[in-house]
Write a protein that holds these residues in place. Structure first.
Motif, PDB file in Angstrom:
ATOM      1  N   ILE A  43     -15.629  13.910  13.547  1.00  0.00           N
ATOM      2  CA  ILE A  43     -14.468  13.895  14.438  1.00  0.00           C
ATOM      3  C   ILE A  43     -14.080  12.467  14.807  1.00  0.00           C
ATOM      4  CG2 ILE A  43     -13.740  14.463  16.803  1.00  0.00           C
ATOM      5  CD1 ILE A  43     -15.131  17.158  16.468  1.00  0.00           C
ATOM      6  N   VAL A  62      -8.416  17.807  18.347  1.00  0.00           N
ATOM      7  CA  VAL A  62      -9.194  18.373  17.248  1.00  0.00           C
ATOM      8  C   VAL A  62      -8.465  19.573  16.671  1.00  0.00           C
ATOM      9  CG1 VAL A  62     -11.402  17.590  18.211  1.00  0.00           C
ATOM     10  CG2 VAL A  62     -10.549  19.866  18.776  1.00  0.00           C
ATOM     11  N   ILE A  80      -9.053  12.894  22.195  1.00  0.00           N
ATOM     12  CA  ILE A  80      -8.917  13.177  20.772  1.00  0.00           C
ATOM     13  C   ILE A  80      -8.446  14.612  20.593  1.00  0.00           C
ATOM     14  CG2 ILE A  80     -10.186  13.438  18.592  1.00  0.00           C
ATOM     15  CD1 ILE A  80     -12.074  11.232  19.556  1.00  0.00           C
ATOM     16  N   VAL A 109     -14.761  14.542  23.274  1.00  0.00           N
ATOM     17  CA  VAL A 109     -13.395  14.725  22.792  1.00  0.00           C
ATOM     18  C   VAL A 109     -12.402  14.592  23.951  1.00  0.00           C
ATOM     19  CG1 VAL A 109     -11.800  16.478  21.911  1.00  0.00           C
ATOM     20  CG2 VAL A 109     -13.987  16.088  20.755  1.00  0.00           C
ATOM     21  N   GLU A 131     -10.805   8.627  13.725  1.00  0.00           N
ATOM     22  CA  GLU A 131     -10.195   7.961  14.874  1.00  0.00           C
ATOM     23  C   GLU A 131     -10.455   6.462  14.876  1.00  0.00           C
ATOM     24  OE1 GLU A 131      -8.242   9.532  17.183  1.00  0.00           O
ATOM     25  OE2 GLU A 131      -8.457  11.333  15.930  1.00  0.00           O
TER      26      GLU A 131
END
Length: 577
Positions: free
Chosen positions: A115, A324, A322, A317, A119
């Motif tokens: 994940i 997802v 972020i 997250v 980024e």
């Protein structure tokens, strides 16, 4: 058309000014340092009242952190790590136990590293993996740019040992936690944002620790095991001090989220705040661990509502803002609202499952903020954790309806969480760029009189007992691309013999005329170990086989069942085409 020099200068000045303002307005992405230790219990800290231990660096980190009073993990190592990496209950990831490939996480699971990498984060893992040995179930296959450590449940030696660096074997120098710390610091000492996971191998056995730490705790009157464990923990504390010093001196600390936690309860009976249970148990002492999260700009506080390993990834997250994919199903949830003082936090159930060699519905447990129900084969125990967190009073008789409701919730959860099944995935071979694949003994199945030298088949064990033609072992293989491999074996034997490899109708016979001896490597253990000792194994070439793109079983046996004292540590496949 030409512009005056003064006009060009003004344009240049405006561009530089605008660019500088724009760069100042974009804050750098926060770094993430995740520290997890192995078999360190809730009570293995002076911060939690241990009067023998001295852990000033971890205590200092705790005093700057969000401290969760009740933070839960799984009863043993690999399941905890699978949940931590994915934000999901471990049976759903394929990881159910700690050996025989039951530790392997399915490659389609999405990890923290996978994940964060898109980024713009560099992702590094230093230390223990324990989610699969071969690509794509290894750290590189699961999103880490750099891996330096070991993929098994434990190492056999902690001084000057052999490690894996990405796909190569390398030698470490000195005491392993010290070595890992320095390598992790080197990884973090760059300008790009990082996600660094340091998975210390201590205080998991074998109990090896430098003299300065062992002698200190022996002088306090402790037995050899506890002196070793506490010495190992103090060494971890010193290394956390080195990490925090680096972050401070490099100017990175105020842009780095630092997490400290452990993977299960203590690996033995010692101080644990009076809680019931140790590693491998469903009770509070087996699954409640320290969890400290230092967030720049957030003051120290102690949070009472429970949280767990499944919450770590959803929280990161949330913190890092972020987005997802909606296809990723987290079982945990972000605990950031609790950090920010939310009063609208809803209680929920946390589920625990444990394996005793064979996968089954139980042992299992279900708990919320108030109640804990443990379900064993021959008994059920219900506790009110608000008034009895030490679990002195089993209240099942007084609460039959509550017991029935919680047990039903657990069984419904278990059915949903195992919908994909729990059979370990096959070992994949034939991947482009992967020229070397190891098939260790604990990854194989055995038949006839074959057994593990160490009985249970923990990491690093090997096979013995080849005395009849029906005595054989086999590895489940999935070839993703037709490939030819040179096959060798790490083995020892006391007399000549014929080894037969069979692979979907193909047979390779290898005649071994010379004897080979595996020599034990001296181990500086403070306490006799329960696992096998490490050896230097001869590598014997058996021949070549072409592996075609299909599922298959690679079987090893002896011709005629010759009893030649054969012992097999692993098969080594080296791609030759």
């Amino acid at each position: 058309m030409k512009f005056p020099a003064s006009f060009c200068f003004l344009l240049l000045f405006a561009w530089v000014f605008f660019s500088s303002c724009q760069s100042e307005s974009i804050a750098p992405k926060p770094n993430v340092l995740l520290i997890i230790t192995d078999d360190q219990g809730w009570g293995d800290l002076s911060f939690h009242g241990n009067e023998f231990l001295e852990t000033p660096q971890i205590d200092s980190l705790a005093s700057q952190s969000i401290v969760f009073d009740r933070f839960y993990v799984s009863p043993v190592c690999a399941p905890t790590r699978a949940s931590l990496l994915t934000g999901r209950y471990h049976p759903a990831t394929g990881t159910t136990w700690v050996t025989h490939r039951m530790e392997v996480m399915r490659e389609e699971e999405v990890t923290i590293a996978e994940i964060l990498k898109p980024e713009g984060y560099r992702t590094g893992l230093f230390g223990k993996w324990h989610q699969g040995k071969q690509f794509p179930h290894d750290p590189i296959g699961q999103g880490f740019d750099e891996f330096l450590g070991f993929t098994d449940g434990h190492l056999n030696n902690y001084f000057d040992t052999k490690l894996t660096h990405n796909f190569e074997q390398v030698d470490s120098k000195g005491y392993l936690p010290d070595f890992m710390t320095q390598k992790a610091i080197g990884f973090m000492d760059q300008d790009t944002p990082f996600f660094t996971m340091i998975a210390f191998n201590t205080p998991h056995g074998p109990f090896q620790v430098p003299d300065q730490y062992f002698d200190k705790y022996k002088a306090k009157g402790l037995n050899d095991k506890d002196a070793s464990v506490y010495g190992m923990v103090e060494n971890i504390d010193d290394n956390i001090g080195k990490l925090m010093t680096f972050l401070t001196e490099s100017g990175k600390l105020e842009n780095t989220i630092v997490i400290f936690m452990t993977d299960n309860g203590p690996n033995g009976i010692r101080y644990n705040g009076g809680m019931k249970g140790i590693k491998g148990h469903l009770d509070e002492g087996g699954v409640r661990v320290p969890f400290f999260m230092r967030i720049p700009g957030q003051p120290h506080q102690v949070i009472k509502p429970w949280a767990a390993h499944i919450d770590v990834l959803p929280t990161l997250v949330d913190l890092l803002e972020i987005e997802v994919s909606p296809d990723i199903e987290f079982h945990g949830k972000s605990i950031l609202p609790l950090v920010e003082g939310s009063r609208e936090w809803e209680d929920r159930y946390f589920f625990t499952h444990h394996v005793n060699l064979i996968f089954d519905t139980i042992p299992g447990a279900i708990r919320n903020q108030r109640y804990l129900l443990t379900i064993q084969k021959d008994r059920k125990e219900l506790y009110d954790l608000e008034s009895d967190y030490l679990q002195h009073q089993n209240i099942t008789a007084e609460n039959p309806e509550l017991l029935a409701e919680m047990e039903k919730e657990y069984l419904n959860w278990f059915q949903k969480i195992t919908i994909k099944g729990t059979e370990p995935p096959a070992i994949q071979v034939g991947h482009a760029g992967i020229t070397f694949v190891e098939l260790p003994a604990p990854d194989a199945k055995k038949e006839g009189g074959v057994k593990f030298k160490g009985n249970m088949g923990w990491a690093n064990d090997w096979f013995v007992g080849f005395s009849a033609e029906s005595d054989q072992v086999y590895w489940d293989i999935e070839t993703v691309q037709d490939s030819e491999y040179e096959i060798s074996a790490q083995l020892s034997n006391t007399a000549p013999l014929e080894i037969i490899l069979e692979l979907n109708g193909k047979t390779l016979e290898a005649s071994i005329q010379e004897s080979h001896a595996a020599e034990i490597i001296p181990s500086p253990d403070r306490v006799p170990r329960g696992e096998v000792y490490e050896k230097n194994w001869p590598l014997v070439l058996l021949g070549k086989l072409r592996l075609e793109k299909e599922p298959m079983e690679l079987t090893l046996r002896t011709k005629g069942g010759e009893d030649a004292g054969l012992e097999v540590k692993s098969l080594i496949l080296k791609k030759v085409d």
